[in-house]
Design a protein around this motif. Sequence first.
Motif, mmCIF file in Angstrom:
data_model
loop_
_atom_site.group_PDB
_atom_site.id
_atom_site.type_symbol
_atom_site.label_atom_id
_atom_site.label_comp_id
_atom_site.label_asym_id
_atom_site.label_seq_id
_atom_site.Cartn_x
_atom_site.Cartn_y
_atom_site.Cartn_z
ATOM 1 N N ASN A 63 45.962 -69.504 80.931
ATOM 2 C CA ASN A 63 46.983 -69.323 81.951
ATOM 3 C C ASN A 63 48.115 -68.400 81.518
ATOM 4 O OD1 ASN A 63 47.313 -69.787 84.610
ATOM 5 N ND2 ASN A 63 47.498 -71.986 84.393
ATOM 6 N N LEU A 64 47.917 -67.750 80.394
ATOM 7 C CA LEU A 64 48.849 -66.683 80.014
ATOM 8 C C LEU A 64 48.187 -65.387 80.481
ATOM 9 C CD1 LEU A 64 49.513 -67.847 76.362
ATOM 10 C CD2 LEU A 64 51.189 -67.836 78.188
ATOM 11 N N VAL A 65 48.840 -64.731 81.411
ATOM 12 C CA VAL A 65 48.192 -63.571 82.031
ATOM 13 C C VAL A 65 47.733 -62.535 81.015
ATOM 14 C CG1 VAL A 65 48.681 -61.557 83.436
ATOM 15 C CG2 VAL A 65 49.236 -63.799 84.294
ATOM 16 N N LEU A 66 48.615 -62.236 80.069
ATOM 17 C CA LEU A 66 48.263 -61.180 79.121
ATOM 18 C C LEU A 66 47.049 -61.577 78.293
ATOM 19 C CD1 LEU A 66 51.770 -59.983 77.934
ATOM 20 C CD2 LEU A 66 50.290 -59.059 79.698
ATOM 21 N N VAL A 67 47.011 -62.840 77.888
ATOM 22 C CA VAL A 67 45.878 -63.293 77.075
ATOM 23 C C VAL A 67 44.594 -63.310 77.897
ATOM 24 C CG1 VAL A 67 44.961 -65.299 75.872
ATOM 25 C CG2 VAL A 67 47.337 -64.635 75.540
ATOM 26 N N ASP A 68 44.682 -63.870 79.114
ATOM 27 C CA ASP A 68 43.475 -64.002 79.929
ATOM 28 C C ASP A 68 42.896 -62.652 80.321
ATOM 29 O OD1 ASP A 68 44.571 -66.985 81.690
ATOM 30 O OD2 ASP A 68 43.511 -66.710 79.806
ATOM 31 N N THR A 69 43.740 -61.703 80.656
ATOM 32 C CA THR A 69 43.200 -60.411 81.065
ATOM 33 C C THR A 69 42.559 -59.707 79.872
ATOM 34 O OG1 THR A 69 45.417 -59.532 80.816
ATOM 35 C CG2 THR A 69 44.684 -60.022 83.033
ATOM 36 N N LEU A 70 43.154 -59.873 78.702
ATOM 37 C CA LEU A 70 42.556 -59.264 77.513
ATOM 38 C C LEU A 70 41.207 -59.904 77.224
ATOM 39 C CD1 LEU A 70 45.417 -58.727 74.904
ATOM 40 C CD2 LEU A 70 44.046 -57.040 76.100
ATOM 41 N N ARG A 71 41.193 -61.227 77.358
ATOM 42 C CA ARG A 71 39.951 -61.952 77.079
ATOM 43 C C ARG A 71 38.849 -61.515 78.022
ATOM 44 N NH1 ARG A 71 38.430 -67.181 78.792
ATOM 45 N NH2 ARG A 71 36.885 -68.119 77.408
ATOM 46 N N ALA A 72 39.249 -61.236 79.291
ATOM 47 C CA ALA A 72 38.235 -60.790 80.250
ATOM 48 C C ALA A 72 37.912 -59.319 80.073
ATOM 49 C CB ALA A 72 38.741 -61.059 81.661
ATOM 50 N N GLY A 73 38.666 -58.663 79.213
ATOM 51 C CA GLY A 73 38.404 -57.251 78.969
ATOM 52 C C GLY A 73 38.821 -56.361 80.124
#
Lengths: 300, 523, 340
Positions: C186-196
Amino acid sequence: MTIQLRRDWWLSDAPESALQARCGRFYRMGLRALRSPAMVFGLAIIALLVLAAIFAPWLAPADPNAQDISQRLLPPGAAHWLGTDQLGRDLLSRVIYGARPTLMIVSLVALLAAPAGLLLGMCAGYFGGWIEAVLMRITDIFMAFPRLVLALALVAVLGPGIVNAVIAIAITAWPPYARVARAESRTVKGSDFIQAARVQGLPTGRILFGHLLPICLPSTVIRVTLDMAGIILTAAGLGFLGLGAQPPMSEWGAMISTGRQYIFDQWWVAAVPGVAILLASLAFNLVGDGLRDVLDPKNG
Amino acid sequence: MRTRICAALIGTLLSLSAWAATPKDTLVVAKNIDDIVSLDPAEAFEFSSGEVVANIYEPLVRYDPQDPTKLKPGLASSWKPAADGKSIEFTLRKNAVFESGNPVRAEDVLFSYQRVLRLNKAPAFILAQLGWTPDNIAQMVRQPAPGTLQLSWSGDFGPAYVLNVLAARPGAIVDQKLVLQNEQAGDLGNGWLMRNSAGSGPYKLKLYKPKEVVLLEANKQAANPPKTGSVLIKSIAEPATQRLLIESGDADIVRDLGADQIDALKSRNDIRLEEFPAAAVHFVALNLQNDKLRNPAIWEAMRYLIDYDGISKQLLRGQMRIHQAFLPVGFAGALTTTPYKLDPEHAKAILAKAGVNGLEMDMDVINSPRFMDMAQSIQASMAKAGIKVNLVPGTGSQVITRYRARKHQAILLYWGPDFYDPHSNAKSFAYNVDNSDGAYQSTTTWRNSWLIPELSAKTLAALREADPAKRATLYQGLQKEVQANSPFIIGFQEQNRVALRSNVKGYVQGPVADLVQYDGVTK
Amino acid sequence: MRRHAGPLALLRWGISLVLMLFVLLLVTFLIGKAAPIDPVLQVVGDRASPEAYQEARHRLGLDRPVYEQFARYVANAARGDLGRSTSTGRPVGEDLRQYFPATLELATLGIALGVLFGVPLGMLAAHQHNRWIDQLLRLVGLLGYSVPVFWLGLVGLLVFYAKLGWVGGPGRLDDIYQYTVDSWSNLVLVDTLRAGNAEAFRNGLSHLVLPAALLGYFSLAYISRMTRAFFLEELSKEYVLTARVKGASELRVLVRHVLPNVAAPLLTVIALSYAVLLEGAVLTETVFSWPGIGLYITNALFSADVSAVLGGTLLVGLCFVLLNTLTDVFGLLMDPRART
């Protein structure tokens, strides 16, 4: 010996009594303070605020609560120097009258929170041991509490209104004072002159108030003046959530909160009290900084 | 060195610029949806949840949002009241299916009503007034032949009333098979339906994040699929932010702007403003538990001490229209005469004649800007005749908590009907036969301790009346009585002003939350 | 003076933590009960029949005596069950997992900006004590203190989002990305990075920039002022003079000699600012439609949703204690007196 009004008595290098020495010190500090233009400016604005609060009925051009819906949301102009709000009330009058609740909130909070924090901190620092542990834990609990929760909850329980808002803000404002006072007391308690006082058999109360207090007081006073801006804004925040001064009282924070609907087109409704708050904060901050420069000789 | 950092920062910022337009096949609506508790039609009773439920589920019969006095077919294609006036026979729409593909059957109707009564949540009372209980519902709702339904009820009212009740929110029909598949611990699917849908309406629920967003997706199985594929309702609490969104094209419709904010948008050609009447009436009520407020002369005087024109034409222009009766315009029988206007001198005379002077009262009010402005205006106009009004603001829940406990003196509030029949409002303003503390009612009359046995009898008579024309006349009589002789000073009817991007067409918003329809909207 | 090392100290710390959290919960609980708001209303609404009301009340456990309700809450909380929120209908733990990371992300970025700009500016002001640059910096800091948050936020949105289009609008992500990115932390920056998903990452950053800058500005005001004060105190001391005489450049004096000495109190100040940001700035969250914990707790308070308030308070209190402990430990490590 009695206080004399001659300047040389105040500036004498060889005071003949403790009283004269003290008076001399204050007078010299005052002179130093007045040498700083920033400080003078700050004091002037505060004086203006106090005058506005006291003489509001004579200074304000109109009744702050007189509504005239046909004159609503007028921009600053000849008839209304600072414009009108959404109910057609004159903003200049409202802002002048608004000095009263604002100053009241600020001074009451300062008078409640600072002494309480100071006392608690001094006792904690001086006595040490389990007293200190308990008092500091209490302080920590109050600090750990989300401030908004505490303030909102108190107002929810006690009801909206200025006095309750003051209590709510004061309760969240005292911990920092306690911390600083405790830190200072701890440092000072081992010093020579405190030891000397103890050896002389002075009662604890006397030591606390006669010796410790004058050391801790200056930084507290400075912090209070610097925090006043924060207090005004916290009160504004409570007013924003509908929990501060109640309408139709023209407390500046409440005025800003209603003005936020008009922020883009009738910007003056929020800007006028906003500038008032800004000036008040500025004034208190400048005075606070000046006091620090004056009272803390190391920064001279 | 510093300038290089600045330049890099600005460069990054520039490259981060948002795509300022909404996706083509998604309607983006900005509205505060904090009030949603659940999206289960047996539980949803707030404005925002009612609106979502209305686009996902279908009841047997529906209102026409443009003329809510007319009923249209929903999941029932036709219906016929029985001769004895105690039951109705419905024919279910042929080939109606749910979003899951399951066909709509009579069992689904029975199940839907049954779970409303069993779960006994907020809207249950609406169906319960038909004399339905979880135990007798199976006898009340029967299937005489495949594809038909026979509904009976007990109570002193006619089929017209019952149809209005069935068209309300708890009358939504849910997919029994799908719901029972997702039932947990015997909750009849209540937990699952909070976040998922099982309806037959134009949309289905794709995503619900509390206080953040509701995402509706077109239901391909619907009889008339919606014109826009998705509807995204995002929660934007601050009206000023909503305004920025519509101005920059990041929202297609915004719903919560204030009167002045809306006016400021008038000059833009890319934004259109629409007005929809709402079924809420705003009033000041006096709690007769307070001795000092019991004198009817006070009530009469106060009717002349509200600045009706000022509030409706200037302060809240476009959001309030003057209306002084308890049935809002849009209901059959609404009384549209407005005999009262601001007249402090006349009010003073009335008070003097009755020997009332130095009256002071506390008025509870919800602390949102709209109500606070109205309240301050009323405070000032009351002062013109020597009545001192102290405002007691609070949040909605605080004010209602006090109101229910009858702790207030005066209150500025509004009333919206529970379902689309005049009896809902009539009961609230003209019916109270038991004023005791134990006989709790959510009516305005009980909460203000106004005991009216005779008027209550007339209200029941109006409920019973089968002939629509006669019924309308009876309600007019009731309204006149309340207008002239009650401790309620009804002043306004609400209007909803909505700002839309000019390419958005077909948006329909009826007077109540369940009449907001997205399926006809095109961009 | 490493007197705090050892398992005994850890135990003491643990006990004091639990005690503090308990008192926090107790006080919050009592306040919640004393508030004149009916929590059942949130669940059943105002028009429900008396029976439905009583049933809901019973289901919420509100017909039990107060001490029993509290005991039950504490027992459940110890097992990790924080109850169910009446305003979202979800378990409070789930709510916190959704709303707290939003505040965490914003607060962390905000404090990073505040420290990045605040400390150097404070150092500069102290060094140039009473010259014009000092006054200017103080004025700028002061503005950060005195201007209402929502005003700056709304004007910022108007200028940088609506008019210039430089930053993203309210909310954490553009609509397109909201529901296509899997929310894991639920941390946007982390989640978007994780999704590439680089575009979504940039988009999230663009939405973070403005509110983080705002919060950064406010912490900067406080941090720079305190930095200036601490540095001023040190700059008049002997060792500074010694360093200067030995030929060290001004920058070296400030960073290598003075900074380590003020690191401990400065860190306390920074931690305090961080804690303040973590409790969620309601006004910022309202203006930017940022679904954070400030809004969550405030709404819960207004609807007397006691479980939610308790959960939120617990979490924020825990953060505060952790931050406090970290700074205390760091202070002990940095204490030059302990090094000899």
